[in-house]
Design an enzyme around this catalytic site. Structure first.
Site, PDB file in Angstrom:
ATOM      1  N   ASN A  31      -8.135   7.805  -4.527  1.00  0.00           N
ATOM      2  CA  ASN A  31      -7.218   8.029  -3.597  1.00  0.00           C
ATOM      3  C   ASN A  31      -6.439   9.203  -4.278  1.00  0.00           C
ATOM      4  OD1 ASN A  31      -7.028   7.026  -0.841  1.00  0.00           O
ATOM      5  ND2 ASN A  31      -7.431   5.280  -1.972  1.00  0.00           N
ATOM      6  N   ARG A  82      10.246 -10.296 -13.061  1.00  0.00           N
ATOM      7  CA  ARG A  82      10.119  -9.202 -12.052  1.00  0.00           C
ATOM      8  C   ARG A  82      11.201  -8.394 -11.838  1.00  0.00           C
ATOM      9  NH1 ARG A  82       4.575  -9.562 -10.041  1.00  0.00           N
ATOM     10  NH2 ARG A  82       5.215  -8.040  -8.185  1.00  0.00           N
ATOM     11  N   MET A 107      -1.456  -2.237  -7.209  1.00  0.00           N
ATOM     12  CA  MET A 107      -1.320  -3.697  -6.553  1.00  0.00           C
ATOM     13  C   MET A 107      -0.495  -4.807  -7.137  1.00  0.00           C
ATOM     14  SD  MET A 107      -4.128  -3.183  -5.079  1.00  0.00           S
ATOM     15  CE  MET A 107      -4.860  -4.986  -4.622  1.00  0.00           C
ATOM     16  N   LEU A 110       6.295  -3.671  -4.642  1.00  0.00           N
ATOM     17  CA  LEU A 110       7.476  -2.888  -5.322  1.00  0.00           C
ATOM     18  C   LEU A 110       8.889  -3.580  -5.206  1.00  0.00           C
ATOM     19  CD1 LEU A 110       6.026   0.698  -4.642  1.00  0.00           C
ATOM     20  CD2 LEU A 110       6.393  -0.370  -6.660  1.00  0.00           C
ATOM     21  N   HIS A 124      -3.056   1.352   2.687  1.00  0.00           N
ATOM     22  CA  HIS A 124      -3.631  -0.046   2.920  1.00  0.00           C
ATOM     23  C   HIS A 124      -5.078  -0.251   3.651  1.00  0.00           C
ATOM     24  CE1 HIS A 124      -3.329  -4.381   2.867  1.00  0.00           C
ATOM     25  NE2 HIS A 124      -3.703  -4.430   4.257  1.00  0.00           N
TER      26      HIS A 124
HETATM   27  C1  GAR Z   1      -7.688   1.344  -1.640  1.00  0.00           C
HETATM   28  O1  GAR Z   1      -8.401   0.914  -0.595  1.00  0.00           O
HETATM   29  C2  GAR Z   1      -6.051   1.092  -1.366  1.00  0.00           C
HETATM   30  O2  GAR Z   1      -5.914   1.066   0.130  1.00  0.00           O
HETATM   31  C3  GAR Z   1      -6.244  -0.335  -1.922  1.00  0.00           C
HETATM   32  O3  GAR Z   1      -6.933  -0.490  -3.035  1.00  0.00           O
HETATM   33  C4  GAR Z   1      -7.901   0.581  -2.915  1.00  0.00           C
HETATM   34  C5  GAR Z   1      -7.505   1.785  -4.106  1.00  0.00           C
HETATM   35  O4  GAR Z   1      -8.888   2.326  -4.208  1.00  0.00           O
HETATM   36  N1  GAR Z   1      -4.831  -0.824  -1.995  1.00  0.00           N
HETATM   37  C6  GAR Z   1      -4.709  -2.476  -1.568  1.00  0.00           C
HETATM   38  O5  GAR Z   1      -5.505  -3.110  -1.344  1.00  0.00           O
HETATM   39  C7  GAR Z   1      -3.002  -2.575  -1.900  1.00  0.00           C
HETATM   40  N2  GAR Z   1      -3.131  -3.923  -0.997  1.00  0.00           N
HETATM   41  P1  GAR Z   1      -8.632   3.627  -5.332  1.00  0.00           P
HETATM   42  O6  GAR Z   1      -7.947   3.305  -6.555  1.00  0.00           O
HETATM   43  O7  GAR Z   1     -10.068   4.004  -5.422  1.00  0.00           O
HETATM   44  O8  GAR Z   1      -7.820   4.875  -4.670  1.00  0.00           O
END
Ligand code: GAR
Length: 215
Positions: A31, A82, A107, A110, A124
């Site tokens: 992303n 934290r 992950m 925040l 998400h």
């Molecule tokens: C994405 O699908 C994002 O939505 C998810 O991690 C992936 C990252 O992909 N995020 C979560 O699950 C957060 N709860 P990437 O590292 O290839 O961008």
């Protein structure tokens, strides 16, 4: 006369100052890569000023370095608790003076210091409010849904509970595994995120009773 948006050959001076975007990642960063690629076009209206991570040795950081984007790492395990991690992450983010923070596969939840100072967008891999949390794709598969998808939303103090900016549906195929479904979702998610960040940057937004309007 050159005006932004209708003269694709115009130099950067034809465009207003780009919105400063800082991206947070924890893994592959596909992303992030989509945002980096989009930001190469001045008409997109975004400058990626830094990429932050909660761990070392991830592809997301390598992608940023390959594009000469400043990186930093802020690990929970390097802090007594934290709250201290939240303070330090807020400090490191603030040092880059972003207009917008994008959590793109970051992950960690925040904390209040980060959220107090910044507008944060999260992407998400499910159609919220279904399947919030860190295992959204596995949870959707286990539930047996036939359609899942992705959601871009503003981050508030809850877990994936903030106002929704955009959603895209993705079919679940017979025989899907977590990996195959997640890859199908991510293909759609990257386009959604690029679109949403660009609209926020170029148009701004207002939130009324959880409803987001791009103004
Ligand atoms: C994405 O699908 C994002 O939505 C998810 O991690 C992936 C990252 O992909 N995020 C979560 O699950 C957060 N709860 P990437 O590292 O290839 O961008």
């Amino acid at each position: 006369m050159s005006t932004p948006g209708n003269d694709r050959t115009a130099g950067p001076s034809a465009y207003p100052d780009p919105v400063r975007v800082l991206v947070l990642v924890s893994g592959t960063g596909s992303n992030l890569q989509a945002l980096i690629d989009a930001a190469k076009d001045p008409a997109y209206g975004v400058a990626i000023v830094a990429v932050g991570a909660d761990r070392h040795d991830i592809e997301g950081l390598e992608r940023a370095r390959r594009h000469d984007i400043t990186t930093f790492v802020c690990r929970v395990s390097d802090h007594p608790d934290r709250a201290a991690w939240d303070r330090e992450l807020a400090r490191q983010i603030g040092a880059h003076h972003p207009d917008l923070v994008v959590s793109a596969g970051f992950m960690k939840i925040l904390g209040e210091q980060v959220l107090a100072g910044h507008t944060v967008v999260n992407t998400h891999p499910a159609l919220l409010p279904a399947f919030p949390g860190a295992h959204a794709v596995a949870d959707a598969l286990a539930y047996g849904v036939r359609v899942s998808g992705c959601t871009a939303h503003l981050v508030d103090s809850g877990v994936d509970t903030g106002p929704i900016l955009a959603q895209r549906a993705v079919p679940v195929e017979d025989g899907d595994t977590e990996a195959t479904l997640h890859e199908r979702i991510k293909t759609v998610e990257r386009t959604m995120l690029v679109d949403v960040v660009g609209r926020l940057a170029r148009h701004g937004h207002t939130v009324t009773d959880r409803k987001v309007t791009f103004s």
